[in-house]
Design a protein around this motif. Structure first.
Motif, PDB file in Angstrom:
ATOM      1  N   ALA A   1      11.863  11.843   6.120  1.00  0.00           N
ATOM      2  CA  ALA A   1      13.081  12.216   7.367  1.00  0.00           C
ATOM      3  C   ALA A   1      13.990  12.905   6.984  1.00  0.00           C
ATOM      4  O   ALA A   1      14.357  13.751   7.059  1.00  0.00           O
ATOM      5  CB  ALA A   1      13.453  10.995   8.397  1.00  0.00           C
ATOM      6  N   ILE A   2      14.768  11.932   5.501  1.00  0.00           N
ATOM      7  CA  ILE A   2      15.618  12.434   4.870  1.00  0.00           C
ATOM      8  C   ILE A   2      15.382  14.138   4.179  1.00  0.00           C
ATOM      9  O   ILE A   2      15.775  14.864   3.844  1.00  0.00           O
ATOM     10  CB  ILE A   2      16.041  11.490   4.091  1.00  0.00           C
TER      11      ILE A   2
ATOM     12  N   ARG B   1      11.492  13.331  20.819  1.00  0.00           N
ATOM     13  CA  ARG B   1      12.849  12.679  20.945  1.00  0.00           C
ATOM     14  C   ARG B   1      13.596  11.313  20.950  1.00  0.00           C
ATOM     15  O   ARG B   1      14.083  11.081  19.989  1.00  0.00           O
ATOM     16  CB  ARG B   1      13.462  13.402  22.603  1.00  0.00           C
ATOM     17  N   TRP B   2      11.999  10.475  20.863  1.00  0.00           N
ATOM     18  CA  TRP B   2      12.625   9.232  20.350  1.00  0.00           C
ATOM     19  C   TRP B   2      12.099   8.778  19.406  1.00  0.00           C
ATOM     20  O   TRP B   2      12.751   8.474  18.493  1.00  0.00           O
ATOM     21  CB  TRP B   2      11.368   8.245  21.786  1.00  0.00           C
ATOM     22  N   ILE B   3      11.116   9.582  19.554  1.00  0.00           N
ATOM     23  CA  ILE B   3      11.025  10.162  16.658  1.00  0.00           C
ATOM     24  C   ILE B   3      12.652   9.840  16.538  1.00  0.00           C
ATOM     25  O   ILE B   3      12.472   9.893  15.252  1.00  0.00           O
ATOM     26  CB  ILE B   3       9.523  10.936  16.814  1.00  0.00           C
TER      27      ILE B   3
ATOM     28  N   ARG C   1      15.031   7.893  16.987  1.00  0.00           N
ATOM     29  CA  ARG C   1      15.226   6.496  16.264  1.00  0.00           C
ATOM     30  C   ARG C   1      15.629   6.964  14.541  1.00  0.00           C
ATOM     31  O   ARG C   1      16.615   5.833  14.226  1.00  0.00           O
ATOM     32  CB  ARG C   1      13.432   5.853  15.872  1.00  0.00           C
ATOM     33  N   PHE C   2      15.221   7.978  14.195  1.00  0.00           N
ATOM     34  CA  PHE C   2      15.874   7.908  13.006  1.00  0.00           C
ATOM     35  C   PHE C   2      17.426   8.179  12.989  1.00  0.00           C
ATOM     36  O   PHE C   2      17.976   7.697  11.776  1.00  0.00           O
ATOM     37  CB  PHE C   2      15.425   9.637  12.589  1.00  0.00           C
ATOM     38  N   LYS C   3      17.904   8.737  13.684  1.00  0.00           N
ATOM     39  CA  LYS C   3      19.661   8.851  14.088  1.00  0.00           C
ATOM     40  C   LYS C   3      20.325   7.910  14.365  1.00  0.00           C
ATOM     41  O   LYS C   3      21.657   7.678  14.694  1.00  0.00           O
ATOM     42  CB  LYS C   3      19.938  10.189  14.789  1.00  0.00           C
TER      43      LYS C   3
ATOM     44  N   VAL D   1      24.673   2.390  14.583  1.00  0.00           N
ATOM     45  CA  VAL D   1      24.146   2.555  15.942  1.00  0.00           C
ATOM     46  C   VAL D   1      24.840   3.361  17.807  1.00  0.00           C
ATOM     47  O   VAL D   1      25.559   1.774  17.539  1.00  0.00           O
ATOM     48  CB  VAL D   1      23.190   0.967  16.845  1.00  0.00           C
ATOM     49  N   MET D   2      24.130   3.720  18.320  1.00  0.00           N
ATOM     50  CA  MET D   2      24.718   4.540  19.705  1.00  0.00           C
ATOM     51  C   MET D   2      24.183   4.419  20.429  1.00  0.00           C
ATOM     52  O   MET D   2      23.629   3.891  20.763  1.00  0.00           O
ATOM     53  CB  MET D   2      25.418   6.192  19.297  1.00  0.00           C
TER      54      MET D   2
END
Length: 383
Positions: free
Chosen positions: A51-52, A106-108, A111-113, A258-259
């Motif tokens: 992902a990075i 969007r969930w994926i 989740r990463f962010k 975590v937001m």
């Protein structure tokens, strides 16, 4: 050795074997759990690295991606507008396809962010109910009225109050706007433009109905447009509080990155020192969460109450659609002209800070190269 001692020794050996048999499976279970946890950790690490890597590649081609996103966003929005005029009865299929496609994606991404708790917000809860109504119970008039109240109440007014911005070069902002805007357009078409709705007003073998959904009296209208939706909202608020503030409280305290909606709004309101921040401090800093829930409840009650006159008036409903779209476009223009230039400057500063500092020798060599290039360009121009 006596026979009694031999029997005791035999019994002891057999008991030890039985004990070992029970112990071995338990050890295997522990070992299996350790192996599975290691594999899960390794998989998680591998996915995070990928992902990075993808995020870095996206940053390198950010301008090109923004251009493609802008093109697709404009074409998609224009296509929705065309379909809204040409075949309004099919607009709900577009909405359902949009929701089942982009919300999982969007969930994926979230989740990463570490933004995935946003998907517990009321707008996603309401959109899930919309999907159930449109796909499973399209002829249920009472459920339609509940969905109408959600779509043209809290979700619609959130575009104006929370400043949702229609920015065509940002997939995230387009999805946020459409999650709040599309449901209202869908239920507007079903209420006023859908041919199936008109057919329901003239069922075979019965007298003509005044409208669809059929409104018996004002009490019936208030019940299904205000009281029942308010009860459904209260259920969501209780579930949200239990999940975020009770079950996942320790997880959120351990990781401040975590937001949640409350964290983001508090951060922005504190930075701006605006009206929301001052109102949430009326009962002290320790009760800001309670004040946030109270203010959100007041907002929900007020916006749901406004759906009653909108439901009864076609002209008012049309004006409200224009207001929502205008607000999203206006907010998008403000973002492009006021916020985005500042973001670009900050990005350039970060890039400059991350680059290694040049030595005096490097700087002199760069200056020499620049002078040579300038002289060559001048000579070419004179020739």
């Amino acid at each position: 050795m006596s026979s009694d001692e031999a029997v005791e020794e035999t019994n002891g050996d057999s008991f030890g074997k039985v004990k070992q048999r029970f112990k071995d499976p338990s050890q295997k279970v522990v070992q299996t759990k350790e192996i599975m946890s290691k594999k899960a950790f390794q998989t998680k690490e591998m996915l995070s690295k990928q992902a990075i890597k993808i995020a870095k590649q996206a940053e390198e081609h950010e301008r090109f991606i923004n251009k493609v996103t802008h093109l697709l966003g404009v074409l998609g929005f224009g296509g929705c507008c065309f379909l809204l005029g040409a075949r309004p009865q099919d607009i709900h299929y577009v909405y359902c396809l949009f929701f089942v496609t982009f919300v999982p994606l969007r969930w994926i991404y979230y989740r990463f962010k570490k933004w995935h708790y946003y998907l517990l917000d009321f707008c996603y809860y309401a959109n899930t109910i919309f999907l159930v109504d449109l796909l499973l119970y399209p002829k249920n008039e009472k459920l339609f009225m509940v969905c109408f109240s959600f779509a043209e109440g809290p979700l619609a007014w959130a575009i104006i109050v929370w400043r949702c911005s229609l920015v065509f070069n940002s997939v995230d902002k387009i999805v946020s706007v459409l999650i709040h805007l599309l449901p209202g357009l869908v239920f507007f078409t079903i209420r006023w433009w859908n041919p199936e709705t008109f057919a329901a007003m003239h069922p075979e073998g019965t007298s003509q109905r005044a409208s669809w959904p059929y409104v018996e009296d004002k009490t019936y209208l208030l019940t299904w447009l205000f009281l029942v939706p308010l009860g459904a909202y209260t259920l969501w608020q209780v579930l949200y509080f239990l999940i975020v503030n009770v079950l996942r409280r320790q997880r959120l305290l351990k990781d401040p990155e975590v937001m949640t909606s409350y964290r983001e709004l508090s951060k922005k309101a504190q930075k701006a020192n605006n009206l929301w921040w001052r109102l949430s401090s009326l009962l002290g800093d320790q009760n800001r969460m309670f004040m946030y829930i109270t203010l959100q409840a007041i907002f929900t009650v007020a916006t749901m109450a406004l759906t009653v006159p909108i439901f009864l008036s076609y002209e008012l409903h049309v004006l409200f659609q224009i207001l929502k779209v205008s607000a999203a476009v206006w907010n998008g223009g403000s973002f492009l002209l006021e916020v985005m230039p500042k973001q670009v400057v900050l990005k350039e500063k970060k890039k400059a800070e991350m680059q290694p500092a040049q030595t005096p020798h490097d700087q002199s060599s760069v200056k020499t190269e620049n002078k040579i290039e300038t002289n060559n360009f001048t000579e070419m121009g004179s020739s």
